[in-house]
Structure formats: C-alpha cells, structure tokens
Design a protein around this motif. Structure first.
Motif, PDB file in Angstrom:
ATOM      1  N   GLU A 274     -45.885 -59.531 -44.421  1.00  0.00           N
ATOM      2  CA  GLU A 274     -44.457 -59.245 -44.328  1.00  0.00           C
ATOM      3  C   GLU A 274     -44.142 -58.435 -43.092  1.00  0.00           C
ATOM      4  O   GLU A 274     -43.233 -58.732 -42.319  1.00  0.00           O
TER       5      GLU A 274
ATOM      6  N   THR B 122     -41.449 -64.410 -50.779  1.00  0.00           N
ATOM      7  CA  THR B 122     -40.800 -63.670 -49.688  1.00  0.00           C
ATOM      8  C   THR B 122     -41.453 -64.029 -48.365  1.00  0.00           C
ATOM      9  O   THR B 122     -40.774 -64.243 -47.353  1.00  0.00           O
TER      10      THR B 122
ATOM     11  N   ASN C  78     -38.203 -68.567 -41.422  1.00  0.00           N
ATOM     12  CA  ASN C  78     -37.377 -67.964 -40.376  1.00  0.00           C
ATOM     13  C   ASN C  78     -38.078 -68.000 -39.029  1.00  0.00           C
ATOM     14  O   ASN C  78     -37.489 -68.345 -38.007  1.00  0.00           O
TER      15      ASN C  78
ATOM     16  N   VAL D  69     -31.377 -64.706 -42.578  1.00  0.00           N
ATOM     17  CA  VAL D  69     -31.499 -63.521 -43.412  1.00  0.00           C
ATOM     18  C   VAL D  69     -32.967 -63.159 -43.524  1.00  0.00           C
ATOM     19  O   VAL D  69     -33.797 -64.003 -43.861  1.00  0.00           O
ATOM     20  N   TRP D  70     -33.294 -61.913 -43.218  1.00  0.00           N
ATOM     21  CA  TRP D  70     -34.682 -61.470 -43.285  1.00  0.00           C
ATOM     22  C   TRP D  70     -34.824 -60.558 -44.480  1.00  0.00           C
ATOM     23  O   TRP D  70     -34.441 -59.391 -44.427  1.00  0.00           O
ATOM     24  N   LYS D  71     -35.394 -61.095 -45.544  1.00  0.00           N
ATOM     25  CA  LYS D  71     -35.497 -60.299 -46.757  1.00  0.00           C
ATOM     26  C   LYS D  71     -36.882 -59.671 -46.818  1.00  0.00           C
ATOM     27  O   LYS D  71     -37.890 -60.359 -46.676  1.00  0.00           O
ATOM     28  N   LEU D  72     -36.888 -58.378 -47.060  1.00  0.00           N
ATOM     29  CA  LEU D  72     -38.175 -57.695 -47.167  1.00  0.00           C
ATOM     30  C   LEU D  72     -38.299 -57.028 -48.514  1.00  0.00           C
ATOM     31  O   LEU D  72     -37.311 -56.666 -49.133  1.00  0.00           O
ATOM     32  N   SER D  73     -39.547 -56.806 -48.908  1.00  0.00           N
ATOM     33  CA  SER D  73     -39.752 -56.070 -50.156  1.00  0.00           C
ATOM     34  C   SER D  73     -39.412 -54.601 -49.929  1.00  0.00           C
ATOM     35  O   SER D  73     -39.449 -54.107 -48.801  1.00  0.00           O
TER      36      SER D  73
ATOM     37  N   TYR E 156     -41.980 -59.529 -39.746  1.00  0.00           N
ATOM     38  CA  TYR E 156     -40.712 -58.858 -39.466  1.00  0.00           C
ATOM     39  C   TYR E 156     -40.539 -58.544 -37.993  1.00  0.00           C
ATOM     40  O   TYR E 156     -39.441 -58.223 -37.540  1.00  0.00           O
TER      41      TYR E 156
ATOM     42  N   LEU F  98     -39.905 -65.834 -44.971  1.00  0.00           N
ATOM     43  CA  LEU F  98     -39.996 -65.235 -43.638  1.00  0.00           C
ATOM     44  C   LEU F  98     -40.661 -66.189 -42.663  1.00  0.00           C
ATOM     45  O   LEU F  98     -40.262 -66.277 -41.494  1.00  0.00           O
TER      46      LEU F  98
END
Lengths: 395, 457
Positions: B357, B398, B405, A287-291, B361, B402
């Motif tokens: 972030e 957060t 991951n 799961v890639w959670k972003l703000s 991503y 990441l």
C-alpha cells in the motif's frame, strides 16, 4: 522499380475466402456507424457530454480491457455500443461513466459467445467488481438497469452478430493485403518483421484511434485502411506494391478520395501523438483509498516537531550578521582553518537565538523569561527549523 | 477465551506479552543513596533579605549546600532536609533568572560543582531487563523533584544574559561534557528532554567544544549501532544534530559528509528504529537539502540496509524515501531511479498489504509523478511485470484498487510503451506456458517409458 499489378483477387492459400467476408462487413458497416454530435469541450452549465468526456471514458474502457485481459474485440464493441447510444440519446454527464461501464459489461457478455473468439479464454467480469475497480460511482444495480436501456435503444441485436467495428475491418483488410502482397514482396530489399507491421501492434494503434472521437465520423473501413497505409509507409522498399494494394482495397471498399485523405490526416495526427508522447494528455482523477493504519503514519516527519533553533556553523571570513566578533583583523587568517575547534574567541552567543521558555514538564508556573537587553538584535531567521516541501502532494 | 473460575492454565493468553500478574505501579529507580549519618542542613537566610554586598557569599553557601544528596527511594527519609534543598534550589533558580550581575567569576566553578554533584551519577541498571521502549513505561528517576530544579537552574544559567562563555569554558570542559553525554542514556524522558536543551545551548555557545561534542556523539551512535543496540537518548541527540545540520555552512565539509554516510545511514539498521525514525529522517533530508549531490550515496545506503524481514521497518523506509523524493533534484533522480524502482517493484509485490500500500501510494504524489513521467521509458519496464502480476494475484482488495490506479496512470503517461510492454509480457507468458506444457509432456513420456521398461522385465 517496375509497377506491379496485383493479381486478380483469388482465395488465399489455405482456401479461406477473403473477399466474401469483406463484402459482407462492408454491407453491414452503415448499420453500426455512430454519428456523434458532441461539443468538443464541456459547456458552462455542464448539461451536455463533451467529446473530451467521451474520450476519457473510452480510455477507461481500454484500461479495463487490459485489466481483465480481454480480447480487443471487447473494447471495440464496447465503444461502438457507447457511441451508438450517445448518437441516439442525449445523456447527462453524470451518467456517462455508468453508460460506459454498462456498454463494457454488455460487450463482455456478448463477445464471449462470438464464434471467432470461442477459443480465447475470457472472463466476464462480475458487475460489482467492475463498478468498484473502474471507480464509476454507480452501483451494479445501476449498471444492470442501464444495460437494459441500452439494449432497448439500440436497434441491432448483439447476441449473435458482432458489430462491425474498425477492428473487424482491420483484420479483414490486413489479411487481404497480406495475401495480395505476399507473392510480390521483394524479400531481399525489405528487411523482415520489424518493418512489416504486426497485427497486434496495429490493433493497439487502432484502439488509440478509436479512443478519439474525431475518428468516429469516419467509416470503420476508412480508419482501418488509413492506419494500414500509414504503417506500410515504413516499408519504403516495397512502396509501389503497397500503394497498389491499398488502392485496390480502397476501390473494393468504395472509399472516396477526399474522405480518405481527411481520414489519413486525422489518423496520422493521432499516431504522431502516440509515438512521441511526452506527458499525459488527459488524467483521470482517481480515488486513492488507503487503510487507516497506513494513513496514520505516511511520512516519518509528519509528527516531528522541535523547539531547538538552528545553530549556525562558524566558517570562513564571512561572519553571519548576528554575531559581533570582538577580535581584530589578524583573526581572519585563523578562519581559513576548517575546524571549528581552532576558533577561540569571545563570541557573544546570546544573540544567536532568543531564550526559550522552560520545557513543558515544568511543575511550577512558567518562569519569567530573562529580560531583553535594549541593544539586542533579534535574529532574522525562523527559529524553528522546518523541512522545505518544495512540492505539494495531491489531495 | 478465558472463562471466570477456570484453572490458571485456561486463563493464560498466549498472545499477551505479560503474564496475568497485576501490573506493577510505575517504577522508579535511582542510584543515589544516603549514608547513614544524616547531615543536618543549616537553614540560611533568603537571598532577597540580604544586602547586595553579601549576596555573592550567600549564593556560594547555598550552592554548596545543594551539593548534598538525598535518598528518594525511601519516601519518608529526611523530609525536612529534602524540602529545604528543594526550596533552596527554587530560590536559586529565581535568583539567577531575575537578577543582573549575579554571575560573578567565582560563582561559575561552584555552580558547575553543584550541578555535577547532582546530575553526574552512574545510571541504575534497568529494572526491567526486557524493557521494550515501545511497549513498557520507562523507569523514572526517583530524585526528580530535586533533579528537575537542578536542570532548570542549569538552563537558566546558560541562557542568562550575564553568562560569559569565556569564563564558562574554564569549567564547562570536555570532561564535563562527556559526563553529560552519558546521562542521555537515562530512561527518564523528562531528564533527556532537559539534557537535550542543555547540550544544545552548550553546543551553541562554546565553539571550542563543538568538534569534541560531534565526535563523542559519533562514538555513542557507532557503539549503539555496532555493539550494544541499546541507548535511550538517540532521538534527543538526533534532534540536536538536526538543528546543527540545519546550520551547516556550504560547501559541506568532508567530515559532515562522512558523518552522514558512516553514522546516520547505519542508524537505519537498528531494530528499534521506530523510536527515533522521525528525527533521523529529518536529519537525512536536511543534509540532502544542503547538498543534493549526497542523494546517490544516501539512497544507495538505504537500499543496502533495506529491511528484509521486518515489515514495519519497511513501511518506515518507504515513508523516508518519499520524503527524500519530495526534495530531490531531477538530475539526482535520474541517477538512482533504476535501483530504487527495482526495490519499489519488490515492495509493491510484497504480500504484506501495508508495505504494498505504502509503495503504491507514491503514485499519488504529484512531484514524484512528474519525475516518473520524465523518465517513464526507464521506470515503466521495471514496474510493469510486478504490477501486472499483482493485479491478478493479490489477496487484498485495497491493493488491487491501487494497482489499477497505477496501471491506469502509466497507460495515460506513455501509451505506446505500455502497449509494447503488455504485448511482450503476454508473449513471454505464452512462451512460458508452452515450455511448461512441453515439460509436462516430457515427464509423461518418461513415465510411460519407465512403465514399459518395467513391464518388459
């Protein structure tokens, strides 16, 4: 090269007794042997845990071990707990991640107390942190409950006695081999460190072996010895010596020939995959959670729209099909010049693009669009340019 | 917190951009002012009421009439005249939209004259000298009620089926286009929108002007980047260029490649990039779709101009990089992977959580993942130290999730390399710790030495 007989087994140079712990471990080995009877792939109804799922969980535990910077014992103990639990209990796939994380948490708590690791700095991860980072989809309360269930079901007491895992045996056998072979190693012929496997590398490889359920059917001593044999094969200069040592150790461990060759095959296959890995054999769906702030603007052209149709560049003797040139053939020489400004012809450009309605800022009602001439061709291309996304993003 | 009835000083909020003065109404500006002598506009009959033979003449008269300017800053001045001009303009728009055969040769110069009279003006200086395009409302053109109709008329003129570029090019010349381009600096977004469409049509229809237009746009951009950092119409011009780039013929001309490297890439430098970044990124990606060999200079250029102090811009750059990677060819990727991922490793380590972030991503992009997988032996060693360090040190949860991951993904991708890097990183850390301990010991010894020495004195 002369066949060397290893010396009668004696104590190591530093006075440490190597034989006794080995024999002790071998005695306790069966107590911690899991016997996984899992189907290879998940069945249709999804009611049973498959070997693939178990392997996936093992890999997650391995990653957690790296994440929290814990000694390899934590990992091996955790997998051992998990495997023995799965041997005893038929569990549902939806509980597997909880079982794995609980096993890991238990292992962290106990491994800390084992004597041989007292000096190694370890942090016992907080239950909540563990469940969040591993994305196991269960709460820390679930983990606590599961831990209690596991402790109930597993006969052995993990508090004072670490389980006998392939790691235990590897350490013991590695030390034993080193002691046996050291006096006879032909130093001149065999090159130093690169060929003699380091224990750390061996442990990493053993972890990979442990992650595959196919290895769980063998005894830890078999696995450790098979891996050691495989690695020692690289040192061709001392081949005979190593073979003799392995043989001796095999006898001490009372490993049968058939079983051992089976084990070697499995280990060799796994190591082959490890060495030549080209792509991920299994991928956890993460799961890639972003703000929110970042999610709002990921790509600059996400919100870009334009209503300006493409304007084709004029070039070369090949005319785009939509243009009707009205000059004669001698014009083709002029095309050889690269600049558009050289061209000075009566092109009919109305066909390049259809007339668009007025911009939205118009205060009046939309005007009638100019009438279409009956012999006007509509261009065949998409009037609104778009970026070609060749490749889809993951959801 | 400001309480009611406090002193003025208490009510000042240091974080607000403006003082507590009441916000002025939407500002309007213009540089058109009327002379004192009012010119009375003579009412003319409607075009539809006049026989066909006389229509051209009447058309010309109306066009000339519309050349008279009006002062809109004074809302009550000359209302009758303004209304007459407005309805005339309206009528003219309908006339050339619906009619056929109305664009006769004598009409062209008059049309252009009327348009030039109305549109070409020196733009008034900005009311608000600290105008921040992102925050403040723009100053709108006061004479928009007339101006809008003139733009409509211009557009209908160009798009008319009767429009003949051969005749048109005599009056729409370089001088005209130059003045048109200057108007792109208008603060009024409605005007810029019209100008965008108008220039797009002109570029499409007049082959002879294309090179000139491109050159002038280059000049505007270069002046913007290197001299003024102020021009309101960059986004609109880029949008036009997008449609032009889309239509480039292959192989790309050297002139276009130069444009990409010398103009489009430096446009990333400017502080107000956010105003036109979407259009700019679109142009860049279009170029790369046309000619993938340009990937290396583009990426190198972006890395050269990588923002060092502005985090918002960094996030924008990362978004653009991902768009470029979406369409990159594997052979090109291999050329730029090292410098690119070195920068990404830095971004991932950034204490600004949005930058980290956005960079992390990338690993959720299926295509980028496949490229990384193919080249994991190069990329993993570059990323590993940063990722390992942040997993222990970053403040934002957060980000930490990441990073997990990404590390897990790497572990699955190439376990052997991952294990080697873990082992060597740990060994390196231990060596460092040992060195630190030795250094501490040395200092302690020195201190003891000094004390001894002092005692002996």
């Amino acid at each position: 090269m002369a066949c060397v007989q290893p010396a009668v087994y004696a104590t190591a140079d530093d006075g440490k007794d190597l034989l006794t712990p080995l024999l002790e471990a071998l005695t306790l080995e069966p107590k911690y042997q899991p016997s996984l009877a899992l189907p290879h792939a998940a069945k249709q109804d999804g009611g049973e845990i498959s070997m693939k799922m178990r392997n996936g969980s093992a890999h997650v535990l391995r990653c957690l071990k790296v994440w929290y910077d814990l000694p390899p014992d934590t990992f091996f103990n955790a997998v051992n707990i998990m495997d023995r639990f799965l041997t005893r209990m038929k569990a549902q796939p939806k509980h597997l991640s909880c079982i794995a994380v609980s096993a890991f948490h238990l292992s962290c708590q106990f491994t800390r107390g084992y004597s041989h690791l007292r000096d190694v700095p370890q942090v016992v991860p907080d239950g909540r942190d563990l469940t969040t980072i591993s994305q196991c989809k269960c709460s820390s309360g679930d983990v606590t409950r599961m831990e209690r269930i596991i402790m109930d079901k597993l006969a052995s007491d993990l508090r004072c006695q670490p389980p006998i895992t392939p790691l235990t045996l590897l350490r013991l056998l590695y030390a034993a081999h080193a002691h046996l072979a050291a006096p006879h190693l032909d130093q001149a012929l065999s090159s130093p460190s690169p060929l003699s496997p380091s224990l750390t590398t061996l442990i990493h490889k053993l972890e990979i072996v442990e992650c595959d359920g196919a290895a769980a059917t063998f005894r830890p001593s078999e696995l450790a010895l098979a891996l050691l044999t495989l690695e020692l094969r690289h040192d061709t200069a001392n081949k005979q010596l190593h073979l003799a040592c392995i043989d001796h150790l095999k006898n001490i461990c009372k490993i049968g020939d058939d079983s051992f060759s089976q084990c070697q095959k499995v280990v060799a296959e796994l190591m082959d995959q490890y060495e030549n890995q080209r792509h991920s054999p299994h991928r956890q769906r993460l799961v890639w959670k972003l703000s929110n702030r970042t999610l709002r603007q990921l790509r600059p052209t996400d919100k870009f729209t334009t209503r300006l149709p493409t304007i084709v560049e004029m070039q070369g003797p090949v005319h785009p099909p939509i243009i009707r040139p009205r000059m004669d053939s001698e014009s083709s020489e002029m095309y050889s010049s690269s600049s558009e400004e050289e061209m000075d012809y009566d092109y009919d450009y109305d066909e390049e693009f259809p007339p668009l309605p007025a911009p939205a800022t118009s205060l009046k009602s939309p005007r009638k669009s100019p009438s279409q001439s009956p012999h006007k061709k509509i261009p065949s291309f998409l009037p609104y340019p778009q970026i070609n996304r060749k490749h889809n993003r993951m959801a | 917190m400001s309480g009611s009835g406090g002193t003025f000083v208490d009510r000042i909020d240091p974080f607000a951009k403006r003082s507590l003065k009441k916000k002025p109404k939407r500002s309007q500006g213009s540089s058109r002012y009327r002379t004192s002598n009012d010119v009375e506009l003579q009412p003319l009959p409607l075009l539809k009421d006049v026989p066909g033979a006389e229509q051209e003449d009447l058309f010309l008269r109306k066009l000339r009439q519309c050349c008279v300017g009006f002062d809109f800053l004074d809302p009550v001045a000359d209302l009758k005249g303004k209304e007459m001009k407005r309805s005339t303009l309206n009528e003219l728009v309908d006339y050339i939209t619906a009619g056929r055969g109305v664009l006769t040769e004598p009409v062209y110069p008059e049309i252009i004259r009327m348009i030039a009279c109305n549109l070409f003006r020196t733009l008034p200086p900005s009311d608000n000298p600290d105008f921040d395009p992102e925050e403040d409302d723009p100053t709108l053109e006061a004479s928009w009620p007339h101006l809008q109709l003139v733009y409509e008329f211009f557009l209908r003129f160009l798009e008319s089926p009767d429009f003949q570029p051969a005749i048109g090019k005599r009056v729409i010349d370089q001088k005209f286009v130059l003045q048109l381009l200057e108007l792109f600096d208008s603060e009024d977004p409605r005007e810029r929108d019209f100008l965008k469409t108008v220039l797009h049509r002109i570029y499409g229809k007049f082959l002879g002007l294309r090179a000139f237009i491109r050159k002038q746009i280059n000049n505007i951009f270069l002046r913007f980047v290197y001299e003024t950092e102020h021009f309101n119409g960059v986004g609109e011009l880029l949008e036009i260029l997008g449609s032009i780039i889309n239509g480039f013929a292959l192989p790309l001309k050297a002139e276009h490649k130069q444009f990409l490297i010398k103009v489009l890439i430096p446009l990333h430098k400017v502080k107000c990039l956010s105003l036109y970044h979407a259009q700019l990124a679109y142009c860049v990606v279009q170029f790369l779709e046309k000619d993938p060999t340009l990937t290396e200079p583009v990426i190198k250029g972006l890395l050269k101009f990588w923002p060092k102090t502005c985090s918002q811009k960094e996030v924008m750059f990362l978004g653009e990089i991902e768009e470029i990677l979406d369409v990159i060819e594997p052979s090109q990727f291999v050329k730029i992977q090292e410098p690119l991922f070195k920068q990404i490793a830095k971004c991932v380590s950034s204490p600004h959580f949005q930058v980290a972030e956005r960079a992390l991503y990338f690993w959720n992009n299926e295509y980028i993942m496949s490229l990384i997988e193919e080249n994991s032996n190069v990329i993993l060693p570059i990323m590993f130290p940063a990722l390992y360090r942040i997993s222990k040190e970053h403040w934002n949860q957060t980000i930490v999730a990441l990073v997990y991951n990404v590390l897990k993904t790497f572990m699955e991708m190439n376990s052997k390399l991952f294990d080697e890097l873990t082992a060597s990183y740990k060994a390196e850390r231990q060596r460092e710790k040992k060195r630190e301990r030795e250094r501490d010991e040395l200092w302690k010894k020195l201190q003891a030495l000094e004390l001894n020495h002092q005692q002996q004195k």
